[in-house]
Each structure stands twice: as C-alpha cells, then as structure tokens.
Design a protein around this motif. Structure first.
Motif, PDB file in Angstrom:
ATOM      1  N   LYS A 192      36.767  45.164  57.600  1.00 22.45           N
ATOM      2  CA  LYS A 192      36.316  45.482  56.132  1.00 22.45           C
ATOM      3  C   LYS A 192      34.641  46.017  57.693  1.00 22.45           C
ATOM      4  O   LYS A 192      34.416  46.916  57.556  1.00 22.45           O
ATOM      5  CB  LYS A 192      35.835  44.471  56.070  1.00 22.45           C
ATOM      6  CG  LYS A 192      36.580  44.549  54.562  1.00 22.45           C
ATOM      7  CD  LYS A 192      35.866  44.415  52.604  1.00 22.45           C
ATOM      8  CE  LYS A 192      36.835  44.306  52.163  1.00 22.45           C
ATOM      9  NZ  LYS A 192      37.082  42.804  51.205  1.00 22.45           N
ATOM     10  N   ALA A 193      34.128  44.244  57.810  1.00 21.34           N
ATOM     11  CA  ALA A 193      32.752  45.099  58.656  1.00 21.34           C
ATOM     12  C   ALA A 193      33.450  45.661  59.644  1.00 21.34           C
ATOM     13  O   ALA A 193      32.428  46.440  59.943  1.00 21.34           O
ATOM     14  CB  ALA A 193      32.357  43.228  59.596  1.00 21.34           C
ATOM     15  N   ALA A 194      33.953  45.778  60.492  1.00 20.58           N
ATOM     16  CA  ALA A 194      34.245  46.560  61.663  1.00 20.58           C
ATOM     17  C   ALA A 194      34.010  48.272  61.539  1.00 20.58           C
ATOM     18  O   ALA A 194      33.977  49.078  61.437  1.00 20.58           O
ATOM     19  CB  ALA A 194      36.029  46.138  62.643  1.00 20.58           C
ATOM     20  N   ARG A 195      35.036  48.401  59.959  1.00 17.48           N
ATOM     21  CA  ARG A 195      34.683  49.702  59.269  1.00 17.48           C
ATOM     22  C   ARG A 195      33.881  50.097  59.001  1.00 17.48           C
ATOM     23  O   ARG A 195      33.760  51.468  59.289  1.00 17.48           O
ATOM     24  CB  ARG A 195      36.280  49.093  58.255  1.00 17.48           C
ATOM     25  CG  ARG A 195      36.332  50.984  57.304  1.00 17.48           C
ATOM     26  CD  ARG A 195      37.342  50.839  56.650  1.00 17.48           C
ATOM     27  NE  ARG A 195      39.150  50.459  57.438  1.00 17.48           N
ATOM     28  CZ  ARG A 195      39.688  49.776  56.624  1.00 17.48           C
ATOM     29  NH1 ARG A 195      39.471  48.988  55.388  1.00 17.48           N
ATOM     30  NH2 ARG A 195      40.407  49.300  57.336  1.00 17.48           N
ATOM     31  N   GLN A 234      40.675  52.015  66.892  1.00 19.07           N
ATOM     32  CA  GLN A 234      39.470  50.843  66.643  1.00 19.07           C
ATOM     33  C   GLN A 234      39.032  49.248  67.055  1.00 19.07           C
ATOM     34  O   GLN A 234      39.683  48.384  67.756  1.00 19.07           O
ATOM     35  CB  GLN A 234      38.107  51.232  67.113  1.00 19.07           C
ATOM     36  CG  GLN A 234      38.116  52.704  68.444  1.00 19.07           C
ATOM     37  CD  GLN A 234      36.784  53.425  67.148  1.00 19.07           C
ATOM     38  OE1 GLN A 234      36.497  53.393  66.425  1.00 19.07           O
ATOM     39  NE2 GLN A 234      35.848  53.755  68.218  1.00 19.07           N
ATOM     40  N   PRO A 256      42.429  41.627  69.968  1.00 16.33           N
ATOM     41  CA  PRO A 256      42.358  39.911  70.684  1.00 16.33           C
ATOM     42  C   PRO A 256      41.668  38.832  69.697  1.00 16.33           C
ATOM     43  O   PRO A 256      42.479  37.931  70.518  1.00 16.33           O
ATOM     44  CB  PRO A 256      39.756  40.814  70.429  1.00 16.33           C
ATOM     45  CG  PRO A 256      40.043  42.157  70.337  1.00 16.33           C
ATOM     46  CD  PRO A 256      41.591  42.293  69.970  1.00 16.33           C
ATOM     47  N   ARG A 257      41.747  38.443  68.214  1.00 16.77           N
ATOM     48  CA  ARG A 257      42.162  37.913  67.509  1.00 16.77           C
ATOM     49  C   ARG A 257      43.628  37.355  67.325  1.00 16.77           C
ATOM     50  O   ARG A 257      43.696  35.532  67.197  1.00 16.77           O
ATOM     51  CB  ARG A 257      41.614  38.201  66.488  1.00 16.77           C
ATOM     52  CG  ARG A 257      40.232  38.542  66.364  1.00 16.77           C
ATOM     53  CD  ARG A 257      40.059  38.284  64.390  1.00 16.77           C
ATOM     54  NE  ARG A 257      39.348  36.391  64.406  1.00 16.77           N
ATOM     55  CZ  ARG A 257      38.426  36.244  64.438  1.00 16.77           C
ATOM     56  NH1 ARG A 257      37.336  37.060  64.602  1.00 16.77           N
ATOM     57  NH2 ARG A 257      38.464  35.319  64.154  1.00 16.77           N
ATOM     58  N   GLN A 287      36.164  29.382  75.400  1.00 18.55           N
ATOM     59  CA  GLN A 287      35.089  30.353  76.596  1.00 18.55           C
ATOM     60  C   GLN A 287      34.233  29.610  76.150  1.00 18.55           C
ATOM     61  O   GLN A 287      33.593  29.672  74.954  1.00 18.55           O
ATOM     62  CB  GLN A 287      35.169  31.665  76.457  1.00 18.55           C
ATOM     63  CG  GLN A 287      36.676  32.344  76.677  1.00 18.55           C
ATOM     64  CD  GLN A 287      36.463  33.812  76.828  1.00 18.55           C
ATOM     65  OE1 GLN A 287      35.830  34.293  75.747  1.00 18.55           O
ATOM     66  NE2 GLN A 287      37.546  34.208  77.579  1.00 18.55           N
ATOM     67  N   ASP A 328      37.357  40.780  56.485  1.00 20.94           N
ATOM     68  CA  ASP A 328      36.300  40.387  55.547  1.00 20.94           C
ATOM     69  C   ASP A 328      35.631  41.262  57.179  1.00 20.94           C
ATOM     70  O   ASP A 328      35.247  41.826  56.992  1.00 20.94           O
ATOM     71  CB  ASP A 328      35.316  39.108  55.669  1.00 20.94           C
ATOM     72  CG  ASP A 328      35.421  39.304  54.886  1.00 20.94           C
ATOM     73  OD1 ASP A 328      35.225  40.155  53.378  1.00 20.94           O
ATOM     74  OD2 ASP A 328      34.111  37.600  54.458  1.00 20.94           O
ATOM     75  N   GLN A 329      36.299  40.853  58.302  1.00 21.61           N
ATOM     76  CA  GLN A 329      35.463  41.552  59.633  1.00 21.61           C
ATOM     77  C   GLN A 329      36.222  42.772  59.747  1.00 21.61           C
ATOM     78  O   GLN A 329      35.824  43.447  60.130  1.00 21.61           O
ATOM     79  CB  GLN A 329      36.584  40.879  60.993  1.00 21.61           C
ATOM     80  CG  GLN A 329      36.267  39.055  60.812  1.00 21.61           C
ATOM     81  CD  GLN A 329      35.678  38.469  61.266  1.00 21.61           C
ATOM     82  OE1 GLN A 329      36.031  38.387  63.024  1.00 21.61           O
ATOM     83  NE2 GLN A 329      35.083  37.809  61.989  1.00 21.61           N
ATOM     84  N   ARG A 368      40.084  46.277  68.475  1.00 19.14           N
ATOM     85  CA  ARG A 368      39.017  45.200  69.080  1.00 19.14           C
ATOM     86  C   ARG A 368      38.713  44.443  68.161  1.00 19.14           C
ATOM     87  O   ARG A 368      38.184  43.217  68.898  1.00 19.14           O
ATOM     88  CB  ARG A 368      37.573  46.744  68.742  1.00 19.14           C
ATOM     89  CG  ARG A 368      37.702  47.222  69.527  1.00 19.14           C
ATOM     90  CD  ARG A 368      36.298  47.948  69.875  1.00 19.14           C
ATOM     91  NE  ARG A 368      36.386  49.109  70.975  1.00 19.14           N
ATOM     92  CZ  ARG A 368      35.530  49.027  71.929  1.00 19.14           C
ATOM     93  NH1 ARG A 368      34.812  48.120  72.841  1.00 19.14           N
ATOM     94  NH2 ARG A 368      35.062  50.236  72.973  1.00 19.14           N
ATOM     95  N   ILE A 369      39.764  44.418  67.048  1.00 23.59           N
ATOM     96  CA  ILE A 369      39.744  43.547  66.124  1.00 23.59           C
ATOM     97  C   ILE A 369      40.455  42.435  66.510  1.00 23.59           C
ATOM     98  O   ILE A 369      41.149  41.417  66.029  1.00 23.59           O
ATOM     99  CB  ILE A 369      39.083  43.387  65.251  1.00 23.59           C
ATOM    100  CG1 ILE A 369      37.695  43.700  65.045  1.00 23.59           C
ATOM    101  CG2 ILE A 369      38.662  41.885  64.255  1.00 23.59           C
ATOM    102  CD1 ILE A 369      36.374  43.884  65.165  1.00 23.59           C
TER     103      ILE A 369
END
Lengths: 374, 318, 358
Positions: B210-213, B221, B229-230, B313, B207-208, B225-226
C-alpha cells in the motif's frame, strides 16, 4: 496544495456501517485532525481519501474535481502509516528515493532531493544504514520524509505518534506543526489522542460511530462542545458530567444535585439564559475540572461542599476527585496545592463555564445568544 | 538442541538448579529419537564409505563385511573422473533440469501473482492447481506415457484439429522425447513452486505494498522494487529445492523412456540405477553416491549462505 | 499481604546487563511503580520476581524468605500481562473461574469469589459474554479480575493498560488505584508512561540502564529529581534545560540570567539550569523583570496551553493555564522563579541542590 471535499460519504463492510453519511470540507493547506475512539471510522475515512478503500456511496473531491475513481497511485498523496511501513529491505537512502525512482527521476535530482529531505528530517548521517536498524523514532522520521519528498499536495498521517515515547512525541508534535508551515500542504491527521489533535490541528473533526459529531477549531470544540460525546471526549481529565434537576420559575432558578446539594443561579448570568432554553427539568450538567475553583467549606458564595476522595498528582498539576460514587467531581489544581483525603472543600463553579446537555439526545443546550455554530 | 540451550545462559556458573534439571529431562526425552537417528543415518553412511573404498561386488560371492579383501583405497573415486558416460548423463540432467525449472518458475510465479488477491472460486482453482503435486511420480510418468503414445490423446486431438494424421513418434524421437519428459516434469512440479512463491508473496506486508502504491508506484514497480526483493530468500530456497530434486530425476524417465531413445533422456539417477542393477558395481556406485551427496551439500550450503548474507547486510562504515 | 525485596540482583543477557546490582524493597500494601524508558530493565525485574528468569547474583526475598531458587509456581504471585491473555473460547465467568478450577476449589467458593470480584470491578453484567464481545476496557477488567480471584502474596503488572485508548487509560488507572486500596494488596506496576506512574504510585522507582537511580513518592521525584535524567523523563512537556555558568550567586547564559542566590552552598562554575514549563511565566513586555523573548508556537490543549518561546537561540517551553491569546512572533517577557529551579552538574548530570528530604 489542494482542498478536500467529502460529500455524503458512506462505507459499509457487510452489515457494519463504518462511516455514515459523512460530509467534510477541508480547506487548502489546512491541518485537520480526525479524532475519535478506536473503531469510530476515522481510519476508514482516511483510507477513502487516500484511495486504499472506495466509498460505498458518496463523492470525494480534490480541488473541486471528483476523484472517486482515481487509483491510489495517481492521487499524489503522502501517507504515513501507523506502523510506518518502512521498506526494511532497502537502505534509508533508497526508502527516501522510492517515490522519485518510480517516477523515473534523473539520478542527479534524486541525490539532491534525498540530501535535502534527509537534512530536514535529520537523517543525513544514517543515509546508508539499512532501514531495519533504525530506532522507532528514526523510522517515524523516515516515514514522514519518504512521503514528503514527492511534495504531495495532501499529506495523510495515521496515528504516526502512537508508537513513539512521550518525550519524542512532544518533540515530534512541534516538528510536525513546523513541517506543515514549511511545506504548506493540506494535512489530515488521524488520532484517538485528543491532546495531539488539540495541539496540532487547525480544525478538529470529532467522529463517533461513523458519524461526524462536530467540526471546528480546537477552541470551538473544547469550549463549546456540540454534544455530550464531544464534551466528554475532549479534555484530560474529561469534563465532569452530572445529572441535575432545575427548580424554580422564570429567572429565579436553582440547580439541584441530589445528595451533594443545590446551587442558586444568578438571574442575569448566561447560565440562567441557557437554563431558560431547557425544555426539561432534568438535565446533564457539565463543568471542566480546571474551571472549578476550590475554597473553604464556609465560603458564602454558592457552590457544593464535598470531600476529597482520591488525589492524583501528575507533576505540573494535581487532579483531586471529590465525592464517593454519585455525583463525583474531578478538579484540577496547581501542583503546590496540598489536600488530605477526606478533607472538605467548597467547589465553586463559574456560571459562564458551565455546560448543559439534554440527557436524552445528548445535544448541548445553549441560549440563542451564546450559540456558536461550529 | 543442547547448543541452543547453552547459548541462552551465559557461562556454566550462572546455570541455576532448575535449568540443570530441565537439561537432564531434555536428554531423556530426546534419547530414543537420537538412537533411531544413529541407526538410520550414521550406520548406513559408515557402510557406504567402507564399501566405496573396495572393488567388491556381490558377484564375488562374499558378504559385504568381507569387502576389505578387495581393498583399493580411492580407485573408485579416481574412476569417477574418467567416467565419460557419467559426465554426459550429468550434462543431460543439468540441461533438462535448467529448462524444466525455468518453466516451473515462470508458470509458478505467474500463477502465484494471480492468487495473491482473493477472487470467486479461488479455493477450487487453488486445489485444482495443487493436484499434480499429490500424484505419485511413477503414476505421473505413466499418465504422460499414455498421453504421448502414437494413438494417445495428444496425437488424436492434433489430428482431429488439423485434419491430417499426426504422429511424430514422441518418445522415439530424441528431441521430442526430451520435451515430452520435460513437459511431464513441469506439469508435476509447477504446483510446488507456485505454493512456495505464493507463501512468499503473501508474507510481503500489505502495508508495504500500500505504501509503495501511495508513493506512486504502479503494479510492475511494486513487484520489482518491493515484492521480489522481499522474497529473494524464498525464491532461493525454492530454486535450491527444485535443483536438488531435479538432479534426482528418475521416476518419470524410467517409466516413459527408460532413458531412451539411446541415452537421450538418461539422467544421473537413471545412470546410477543402470550401474547398480545392470552391472552390479556396488562399490563404484557407493563412491559415486557419496560424491554426489557431497557436491549437492556444497551447492545447498552456498545457496543458504547467500540467502543468509542478504538477510543481514551491515551498513558501510558503521 | 507481603513485602518483596531484591538484594544486589544482577541479570544479564549475553553482553547486555539488563538489571545491574539492583536493591529494591516493596512494603506491605504498597502501590509501587517501576518507571523507565523502554528496555531499561524494568520488565526483567518482574520476570526475576516471578521466577521466569534467574539472577546471576543476588537474592530475591518474599516476606523475608529467600525465594531465589523457587520455581514460579511456588512463589504465589499473580501477574497481569500487557496482552491480557484471556482465553477466547471461555466466557468472562469461566475466565475468572479458571485459576480456582486449576486448584480444585469447590463450586460454591468459586461462585462466591466471582460474585465479590465482579462487583468490585463492576463487571457483573458482562459475566456471560465471550472476550471477543467485550470492549478493550472491559477485557482489561476481566483480566485484572482473574488475577484477583486468588489471594496471592502480591500482584505484578506489566504495562497492563498501555494498549488502551488514552481516555480509557485515564479511567482505568483511577480504578486500579481504588481497587488496590480496597483489596489492600502489595502491587508492583511497571510502566513507561510517567503520568500513569505519578498518578497511581505510592512510591516509584526510576530506572536507567538497568540501575535504579531514584526511589520516592511522586511528589519527591517530580520536585526533587536527583539527576538530570530523572528530571528529563518525569514531567510532560519535559523540563527545560539551559547550559550556563554560576558567578557569585547568579546564573549566566547567553541572553538569559537569573539570581539563584537563595540556593546556598553554590560554587562558581559551569551548570545546567533546569526549569519546569509550568514555572516559566510569560507576561507583557512592559514588565521590567526577566528576559525578553518572542513567541514561536502556541499549542492550546484546553485546560492549559504549551507556549514555545525563543530566547536567544534556544526554544523554551512554558505551560500556562487556560488558552492565552499570544500571536506568533509577539515579544514577551519571560520570568522564572528561582525557588523552583533545578541546577545540575553539566557532566555527571547530578543535582547540585541539596534540599531537605521530607
């Protein structure tokens, strides 16, 4: 701002037909709900609009332009996932900024637009929180804000309210509608909740088993359902649908409900003209629970005398179930109406509020005069 | 295990009868395993510490229990810091490990990216890629020893293609020996890095991505960015495992070069091996072994702590 | 066939008090709902009753017998979980038979019980199917059927139908109520859906932060909430609240006033007025009663509509029958029947009305 056109869209997964020759025309800045039970193909339809899935056949057009081959990241669509798909490794601020960052927007613009959207979504005081610590309600607002920031012409929402609590849902419903008025985008909203669809949408597309059942305004879909499925799906509690036989000739007709009795039909009523349009003697008779009036059993007006078998108080109104097994009728009454179990009432059904369906095809039977094409 | 149990019940007073009973059964069930652990971990450690504080060697003709006769406090530990050969072996090891691990990550990550999506024959390729990992390191060393022989297939192929005789004497040349050894190492361990990174990439919620796309990000990217980092924690763990494993590098060198030519491929483990079996300085080796374990534990702890801190964090000003 | 009771039960997890000194008594054959917002402690109460958690203090009684320290298996309660937990490799029939097979019941008894249970639940034609071949509602019926196979002292259900579609939920709750009446069992039902709770409960308990704040029939809870919290969480759309003051029998707020003299014993001071959306009437501006306001939004929901109106700076919700033809921005008069109003202490949230308990 864009119009969306689906032309004969078909999508199959192996041998399963998820969407079957669906055609839909969504106008510029319209709010359309795709409504149906789970597994009816509504989410697949939306995924095809977004470009996450591509149709097996058919064409999708935005503003008249065929975009069937355009990849998802070029379609300029805002999409809110059912589970929000928040980037939990990023702060709230970075989630909001994402769409701008990937477009290499200058930092000054990003700061300003993030501040604006945070204000709109009421997230300003949480901007520097890690997004994983937000409540479900806030995640929802973040998901909407994150998509809205790039000012997409088309906004797709996949059951965004299904995980939030009832009070927030009511609040969000109003908010979403307001947002749509403010941003003036074309919004497509997928839901299985007919109340949500009724309250939000300008028009509702009712889908079942991959087939479009009816497309019209909430009033059209509710008041003049095209078939049995739509009649049953819209409204809570659902429409009473009982089998009946038509007796008599010409304009002297009566409806027989088996053991529950019979009702003569007034010769000049609209119901009578509907009945004259019937080709069969057996029909499916529908009447909404809120359209039935209750009266004393000895009321001389035509109606069915039945006994209350179950009472559901749900606050503002009470649903009373009548009759044992078949036929059973539900009636909605005001909250201060009190009845005992087993108490007999006369159920009066206004003839202009009755619906007739063909028992075989399920299609609505209406006389030509009253026929409203959705 | 017992501390985890106590954390669930706030205070002893609230413990119910049932919970107390189940705790006793817990001790009974884990008893044998704990005894075994005592025997295979605690006992050898004590022996090592004991021997490391003496100057005893098996050449003295006394069993290790008598080692106290040569008791020397921390002489061995002091000696470590004056051992120039040790530090040059350590330097060589780090140099080789750094290059090998960098190559393994580059190759492993690239392959993992290819394997995130489904494609035809994916399971077959997948199995092929994982094969080297299954090979016993000593056998891998032998394979590459054969490959890099003067009349080995590598020279033969290059000769055949270029039309000239090609024999740079791979394992006799200092630089080429190092690269040959690194090649073998990369061949064997890229699959593991690939496997860990692939598992990480597969765990990034679809989903993440897809959401970024849909938010307009292109594949690069999304990666930057996804995905990356994950899976930071996964990368840190893979890195940690490979670095620690790398410091223990032994089999391949032992078989291919025995640390040669000269000491060009002599790693830390090989050096310790030579001191153990060549010089029979067991007390010194004990001290050295303990020091290395300690140092590595510290490195691993730092890595884990780093990963943990990234995982939770706290927001500023909350 | 039994009563369930909690006496001064407290349970905390670390620093969080999940259940705070709760007293609760469920009568024989009662359909008892525990309702509250997420993580208010309602599921913990079920876990305590089942014996999956043990309380720090207080007692748990079944049929008057102290079972606080009995293991879950010895309490003889049946539980239906939200995530069904049907065995996917067994047919519906085998799933039903499972609890009896565990207890070495004879095959004839099992067959007879399956027949009577499946008839009650109308799942006889589905018996030979695997769970994967059943629809959500059918699976739910089988799961409930499995609980019905035994005759435990009471049934506990934790949001058993929350995962179903809206329409199915509506049908299932009628079904559940009918079944409970036919089988005649004590049933505790946990839900966060106020409509569900109101429609099926004989009595319901409202929970807030680990405490039970009100117990009563759905009618009582809806019409006589004892606090602003209860008034807020029960009823959809939620009750409207207006802050203001009482001066000599009249409620005063900016742009709005209402005679509330009919409620005796009112002391002048700050109050919060609560009025349910269905008690807010809207009519054309020529009527002289009420406050003037304008239409903000109309949500037609079929049987009724929700109309948002702007009064001064506040948005109030009104629920009306049918589909009224209001336009956005239209001026209308808003009137409220003082009899149906609620008054709350603005600080404590406690109701200021002491109506007679029926």
């Amino acid at each position: 701002m864009a119009s969306i056109e689906l032309i004969d869209i078909k999508k199959t997964f192996g041998t399963v037909v998820a969407v079957d020759n669906l055609s839909l025309e969504i106008k510029d800045s319209e709010f359309v709900a795709l409504l149906g039970p789970s597994g009816c193909g509504k989410s697949t339809t939306m995924n095809m609009i977004a470009g996450i899935e591509s149709p097996t056949s058919g064409e999708i057009r935005f503003d008249g332009r065929d975009i069937s081959n355009l990849p998802a990241n070029k379609r300029g669509i805002g999409f809110v996932f059912q589970n929000y798909a928040i980037f939990t490794h990023l702060s709230v601020r970075e989630n909001l900024a994402f769409a701008l960052r990937v477009r290499a927007t200058p930092q000054r613009d990003i700061d300003k637009r993030v501040a604006d959207i945070a204000e709109l979504m009421r997230l300003t005081n949480k901007l520097d929180w890690p997004s994983s610590r937000l409540s479900v309600n806030e995640m929802q607002k973040l998901a909407i804000g994150r998509s809205a920031i790039a000012k997409p012409a088309i906004f797709l929402l996949d059951e965004p309210l299904s995980n939030v609590d009832a009070a927030f849902r009511a609040f969000m419903r109003t908010e979403l509608k307001h947002l749509q008025h403010t941003l003036n985008q074309t919004m497509v909203y997928v839901t299985h909740d007919q109340i949500e669809a009724m309250s939000l949408a300008d028009r509702i597309a009712v889908i079942d088993k991959g087939v479009l059942q009816q497309f019209g305004t909430p009033e059209q879909v509710y008041n003049t359902p095209a078939n049995k499925f739509v009649a049953n799906f819209m409204g809570s509690p659902s429409m009473n649908l009982i089998e009946a036989t038509v007796n008599g000739e010409g304009s002297l007709l009566s409806l027989h409900f088996g053991a529950a009795g019979a009702i003569p039909v007034a010769p000049t009523s609209i119901l009578c003209s509907h009945l004259q349009a019937c080709r069969t003697r057996n029909i499916l008779f529908g009447v909404r629970p809120e359209d039935i009036a209750l009266s004393a059993p000895d009321d001389p007006r035509p109606g069915l005398v039945m006994q209350a078998s179950f009472v559901e108080p749900i606050g503002p109104r009470t649903t009373i179930h009548f009759g044992g097994s078949v036929p059973a009728l539900k009636v909605i009454t005001q909250k201060r109406f009190v009845t005992e179990l087993g108490e007999a009432h006369k159920l009066l059904m206004p003839e202009d509020k009755c619906h007739l369906f063909d028992p075989a095809s399920g299609k609505a039977i209406r006389a030509e005069v009253a026929h409203v094409d959705a | 295990m017992s501390s985890g149990h106590a954390a669930k019940t706030p205070g002893k007073l609230s413990e119910s009868l049932g919970e107390r009973k189940s705790r006793r059964i817990g001790w009974l069930l884990t008893g044998p395993a704990q005894a075994l652990l005592l025997f295979i971990v605690v006992f050898p450690t004590i022996v090592t510490v004991y021997v490391s504080l003496t100057l005893w060697t098996p050449l003295d003709g006394q069993p290790w229990t008598q080692a106290y006769r040569w008791f020397a406090w921390f002489d061995n530990y002091v000696e470590i810091f004056h051992d120039a050969k040790l530090f040059s072996a350590l330097g060589r090891t780090l140099f080789m490990v750094a290059i090998a691990v960098a190559l393994e990550f580059a190759l492993g990550f690239g392959l993992a990216l290819l394997f995130v999506d489904r494609f035809r024959f994916r399971p077959i390729y997948y199995t092929l890629i994982l094969m080297p990992m299954m090979v016993v390191p000593a056998v891998a060393g032998y394979m590459f020893l054969m490959l890099f022989q003067s009349t080995g297939p590598i020279n033969q192929i290059i000769s055949a293609v270029s039309g000239q005789t090609f024999d740079p004497t791979w394992l006799a040349n200092e630089r080429l020996a190092v690269s040959a050894v690194i090649t073998a190492e990369v061949w064997q361990w890229t699959p593991m890095v690939f496997l860990i990174l692939l598992a990480g990439l597969m765990s990034v919620p679809e989903d993440q991505v897809k959401a970024a796309r849909l938010l307009g990000a292109n594949e690069l990217q999304i990666l930057r960015r996804i995905s990356i980092p994950r899976i930071k924690v996964v990368i840190a763990i893979a890195l940690g495992i490979r670095l620690i494993e790398g410091l223990k590098l032994f089999d391949i060198m032992y078989i291919m070069t025995r640390g040669g030519p000269g000491v060009a491929t002599e790693t830390l483990s090989l050096y310790i091996y030579k001191r153990t079996y060549g010089d029979l300085e067991w007390a010194y080796v004990s001290a050295l072994g303990l020091t290395i374990v300690l140092a590595m534990s510290l490195v691993a702890l730092c890595l884990l702590e780093l990963a943990k801190r990234r995982g939770r964090q706290r927001p500023a000003g909350v | 066939m039994s009563t369930l009771e909690l006496r001064n039960v407290t349970k905390s997890f670390g620093d969080v008090v999940a259940v705070d000194n709760v007293d609760l008594r469920v009568e024989d054959n009662e359909f008892y709902c525990i309702f509250g917002p997420p993580s208010c402690g309602k599921s913990t109460i079920l876990r305590l009753l089942l014996g999956l958690a043990s309380p720090e203090s207080g007692q748990i009684l079944i049929d008057g017998k102290n079972v606080t320290y009995l293991a879950p298996g010895e309490r003889d309660l049946a539980m239906v979980f939200q995530n069904l937990a049907l065995f996917p490799h067994l047919t519906a029939r085998e799933n039903l038979a499972f609890p009896l097979r565990e207890r070495n019941v004879s095959q004839e008894t099992i067959d007879a019980t399956i027949q009577s249970v499946s008839e009650k639940l109308r799942i006889t034609p589905l018996l030979e199917k695997l769970p994967a071949k059943l629809s959500g509602g059918e699976r739910q019926r089988v799961a409930i059927g499995r609980a019905l196979m035994r005759k435990p002292r009471a049934y506990l259900m934790d949001e058993p139908i929350a995962a179903l579609d809206a329409r199915l939920r509506e049908e299932m709750r009628v079904e559940l109520k009918r079944l409970q009446r036919e089988v005649g069992h004590t049933l505790i039902y946990v839900t966060h859906d106020q409509e569900e709770a109101m429609s099926i409960a004989d009595r319901m308990a409202i929970m807030q932060d680990g405490k039970i704040v009100q117990v009563g029939s759905p009618y009582e809870i809806y019409n006589e909430p004892i606090s602003k919290f209860v008034a807020q969480v029960v009823g959809s759309p939620p009750m409207n609240f207006i802050d203001g003051t009482i001066r000599s029998g009249t409620f005063q707020a900016t742009d709005f006033s209402l005679e509330v003299a009919s409620h005796a014993n009112l002391i002048d001071g700050d109050v919060t007025l609560g009025v349910r959306p269905e008690d807010v009437a809207l009519c054309t501006p020529d009527s002289d009663k009420g406050a003037e306001c304008s239409i903000f939004e109309v949500e037609p929901l079929g049987a009724y509509s929700i109309v948002d109106v702007i009064v001064g700076e506040k948005i109030l919700k009104s629920q009306m029958q049918g589909q009224p033809r209001f336009k956005k921005g239209q001026r209308v008069m808003l009137s409220v029947n003082a009899e149906h109003c609620h008054l709350f202490d603005p600080r404590s949230g406690a109701s200021l009305l002491r109506r007679k308990r029926s």
